[in-house]
Scaffold this motif. Structure first.
Motif, PDB file in Angstrom:
ATOM      1  N   LYS A  69      30.198  33.207  29.633  1.00 58.32           N
ATOM      2  CA  LYS A  69      30.908  33.057  28.355  1.00 58.32           C
ATOM      3  C   LYS A  69      31.800  34.256  28.057  1.00 58.32           C
ATOM      4  O   LYS A  69      32.854  34.122  27.441  1.00 58.32           O
ATOM      5  CB  LYS A  69      29.895  32.863  27.227  1.00 58.32           C
ATOM      6  N   ALA A  70      31.354  35.439  28.496  1.00 55.82           N
ATOM      7  CA  ALA A  70      32.105  36.661  28.190  1.00 55.82           C
ATOM      8  C   ALA A  70      33.316  36.858  29.088  1.00 55.82           C
ATOM      9  O   ALA A  70      34.251  37.572  28.727  1.00 55.82           O
ATOM     10  CB  ALA A  70      31.179  37.871  28.320  1.00 55.82           C
ATOM     11  N   CYS A  71      33.321  36.235  30.255  1.00 59.78           N
ATOM     12  CA  CYS A  71      34.399  36.456  31.220  1.00 59.78           C
ATOM     13  C   CYS A  71      35.708  35.827  30.741  1.00 59.78           C
ATOM     14  O   CYS A  71      35.752  34.633  30.450  1.00 59.78           O
ATOM     15  CB  CYS A  71      34.005  35.870  32.574  1.00 59.78           C
ATOM     16  N   PRO A  72      36.797  36.610  30.672  1.00 58.21           N
ATOM     17  CA  PRO A  72      38.082  36.070  30.194  1.00 58.21           C
ATOM     18  C   PRO A  72      38.854  35.288  31.252  1.00 58.21           C
ATOM     19  O   PRO A  72      39.874  34.672  30.940  1.00 58.21           O
ATOM     20  CB  PRO A  72      38.854  37.330  29.789  1.00 58.21           C
ATOM     21  N   VAL A  73      38.383  35.315  32.505  1.00 56.19           N
ATOM     22  CA  VAL A  73      39.087  34.623  33.592  1.00 56.19           C
ATOM     23  C   VAL A  73      38.270  33.402  34.013  1.00 56.19           C
ATOM     24  O   VAL A  73      37.190  33.548  34.595  1.00 56.19           O
ATOM     25  CB  VAL A  73      39.305  35.551  34.802  1.00 56.19           C
ATOM     26  N   PRO A  74      38.761  32.204  33.732  1.00 59.91           N
ATOM     27  CA  PRO A  74      37.997  31.001  34.094  1.00 59.91           C
ATOM     28  C   PRO A  74      37.642  30.963  35.573  1.00 59.91           C
ATOM     29  O   PRO A  74      38.497  31.143  36.434  1.00 59.91           O
ATOM     30  CB  PRO A  74      38.961  29.857  33.730  1.00 59.91           C
ATOM     31  N   GLY A  75      36.354  30.767  35.844  1.00 58.33           N
ATOM     32  CA  GLY A  75      35.908  30.638  37.223  1.00 58.33           C
ATOM     33  C   GLY A  75      35.598  31.930  37.941  1.00 58.33           C
ATOM     34  O   GLY A  75      35.098  31.911  39.067  1.00 58.33           O
ATOM     35  N   ASP A  90      38.040  37.218  44.256  1.00 60.72           N
ATOM     36  CA  ASP A  90      39.483  36.994  44.221  1.00 60.72           C
ATOM     37  C   ASP A  90      39.992  36.676  42.819  1.00 60.72           C
ATOM     38  O   ASP A  90      41.188  36.759  42.553  1.00 60.72           O
ATOM     39  CB  ASP A  90      39.871  35.870  45.190  1.00 60.72           C
ATOM     40  N   LYS A  91      39.071  36.338  41.902  1.00 60.34           N
ATOM     41  CA  LYS A  91      39.476  36.047  40.530  1.00 60.34           C
ATOM     42  C   LYS A  91      39.077  37.143  39.547  1.00 60.34           C
ATOM     43  O   LYS A  91      39.699  37.283  38.494  1.00 60.34           O
ATOM     44  CB  LYS A  91      38.866  34.717  40.073  1.00 60.34           C
ATOM     45  N   CYS A  92      38.038  37.914  39.877  1.00 59.46           N
ATOM     46  CA  CYS A  92      37.553  38.961  38.976  1.00 59.46           C
ATOM     47  C   CYS A  92      38.610  40.046  38.806  1.00 59.46           C
ATOM     48  O   CYS A  92      39.193  40.520  39.784  1.00 59.46           O
ATOM     49  CB  CYS A  92      36.260  39.564  39.541  1.00 59.46           C
ATOM     50  N   ILE A  93      38.851  40.446  37.548  1.00 59.31           N
ATOM     51  CA  ILE A  93      39.834  41.492  37.276  1.00 59.31           C
ATOM     52  C   ILE A  93      39.167  42.834  36.977  1.00 59.31           C
ATOM     53  O   ILE A  93      39.850  43.806  36.658  1.00 59.31           O
ATOM     54  CB  ILE A  93      40.768  41.089  36.111  1.00 59.31           C
ATOM     55  N   GLY A  94      37.844  42.878  37.067  1.00 57.69           N
ATOM     56  CA  GLY A  94      37.128  44.137  36.881  1.00 57.69           C
ATOM     57  C   GLY A  94      37.146  44.670  35.466  1.00 57.69           C
ATOM     58  O   GLY A  94      37.025  45.877  35.255  1.00 57.69           O
ATOM     59  N   CYS A  95      37.263  43.772  34.469  1.00 58.20           N
ATOM     60  CA  CYS A  95      37.350  44.216  33.074  1.00 58.20           C
ATOM     61  C   CYS A  95      36.016  44.714  32.533  1.00 58.20           C
ATOM     62  O   CYS A  95      35.977  45.486  31.568  1.00 58.20           O
ATOM     63  CB  CYS A  95      37.887  43.099  32.186  1.00 58.20           C
ATOM     64  N   GLY A  96      34.913  44.252  33.117  1.00 54.12           N
ATOM     65  CA  GLY A  96      33.598  44.708  32.690  1.00 54.12           C
ATOM     66  C   GLY A  96      33.007  43.976  31.504  1.00 54.12           C
ATOM     67  O   GLY A  96      31.918  44.334  31.045  1.00 54.12           O
ATOM     68  N   ASN A 110      31.591  47.493  40.958  1.00 53.65           N
ATOM     69  CA  ASN A 110      31.456  48.065  42.293  1.00 53.65           C
ATOM     70  C   ASN A 110      32.586  49.078  42.516  1.00 53.65           C
ATOM     71  O   ASN A 110      33.765  48.728  42.415  1.00 53.65           O
ATOM     72  CB  ASN A 110      31.515  46.938  43.329  1.00 53.65           C
ATOM     73  N   SER A 111      32.217  50.315  42.809  1.00 56.23           N
ATOM     74  CA  SER A 111      33.227  51.372  42.967  1.00 56.23           C
ATOM     75  C   SER A 111      34.092  51.171  44.195  1.00 56.23           C
ATOM     76  O   SER A 111      35.199  51.714  44.286  1.00 56.23           O
ATOM     77  CB  SER A 111      32.530  52.736  43.037  1.00 56.23           C
ATOM     78  N   SER A 112      33.627  50.395  45.157  1.00 55.51           N
ATOM     79  CA  SER A 112      34.407  50.140  46.374  1.00 55.51           C
ATOM     80  C   SER A 112      35.421  49.027  46.190  1.00 55.51           C
ATOM     81  O   SER A 112      36.509  49.079  46.755  1.00 55.51           O
ATOM     82  CB  SER A 112      33.469  49.783  47.544  1.00 55.51           C
ATOM     83  N   THR A 113      35.054  48.023  45.396  1.00 56.10           N
ATOM     84  CA  THR A 113      35.929  46.850  45.231  1.00 56.10           C
ATOM     85  C   THR A 113      36.637  46.804  43.880  1.00 56.10           C
ATOM     86  O   THR A 113      37.648  46.112  43.741  1.00 56.10           O
ATOM     87  CB  THR A 113      35.119  45.557  45.395  1.00 56.10           C
ATOM     88  N   GLY A 114      36.095  47.508  42.879  1.00 60.32           N
ATOM     89  CA  GLY A 114      36.646  47.427  41.540  1.00 60.32           C
ATOM     90  C   GLY A 114      36.320  46.121  40.842  1.00 60.32           C
ATOM     91  O   GLY A 114      36.885  45.801  39.790  1.00 60.32           O
TER      92      GLY A 114
END
Length: 200
Positions: A69-75, A90-96, A110-114
């Motif tokens: 629910k908290a994720c702003p990027v669908p999927g 591939d869809k995660c923007i690392g917003c946290g 993840n500090s390696s992938t962001g």
């Protein structure tokens, strides 16, 4: 009937060896620092009557996951039919946002992938035909169990029927798919607290 994966941890058997945490890091190439599988410590009482409790914590793969629910990027965070809650890198923007939404402190960037990272139940192993996550396979205390809750003959189904169990932070109504077999510690330590309150 489709599979419904479930995780059971036996409080009576965990030795605090950190084998789950170490094997998870190796299996999933998790960088130094954060962990997908954590073991917290509760020290209770005063010497010589003090007692130490170990609290393994992982993603609960909730039936009602607040991270989705908290994720702003669908999927970007999604739930599979078998119950696994996963992140699409591939869809995660690392917003946290999902990291802060998790009541179990089970996510991190993840500090390696962001990207957001967490326990995946080792779905790469399950999809390859292996029966359990690496932390279950390598638990020397035989305290961790994983399987299909829809199968009445599975170990997790039998353990849930035969034992008194608890979930963490039940008041959040996320319906965690991780349960803990009681050893009476719920009368000593507060299982409704956040994992940040656990010494680690």
């Amino acid at each position: 009937m489709p599979k419904k994966y479930f995780f059971v941890i036996d409080f009576r058997k965990c030795t605090g060896c950190y084998g789950c945490q170490s094997s998870c890091k190796m299996e999933n190439k998790v960088p130094m620092g954060p962990a997908r599988a954590k073991v917290g410590i509760y020290d209770v009482g005063e010497f010589p009557s003090n007692k130490r409790y170990f609290l393994p914590v992982l993603c609960n793969h909730c039936e009602n996951p607040p991270c989705i629910k908290a994720c702003p990027v669908p999927g970007a965070t999604f739930k599979r039919a078998d119950g696994a809650v996963l992140v699409r890198e591939d869809k995660c923007i690392g917003c946290g946002y999902c990291v802060h939404a998790c009541p179990y402190d089970a996510r991190f960037i993840n500090s390696s992938t962001g990207k957001a990272d967490k326990c995946t139940w080792c779905v790469h192993r399950l999809d390859a035909g292996l029966e359990e996550p690496t932390c279950v396979r390598n638990c020397i205390g035989n305290a961790r169990y994983f399987g299909d809750l829809n199968d009445p003959n599975s170990k997790v189904s039998k353990l849930m029927k035969e034992n008194k169990t608890h979930v963490l932070r039940a008041n959040f109504k996320t319906k965690p798919q991780t349960a803990y077999i009681s050893d009476g510690r719920e009368n000593v330590i507060d299982l409704s607290g956040t994992p940040e309150e656990v010494k680690s």
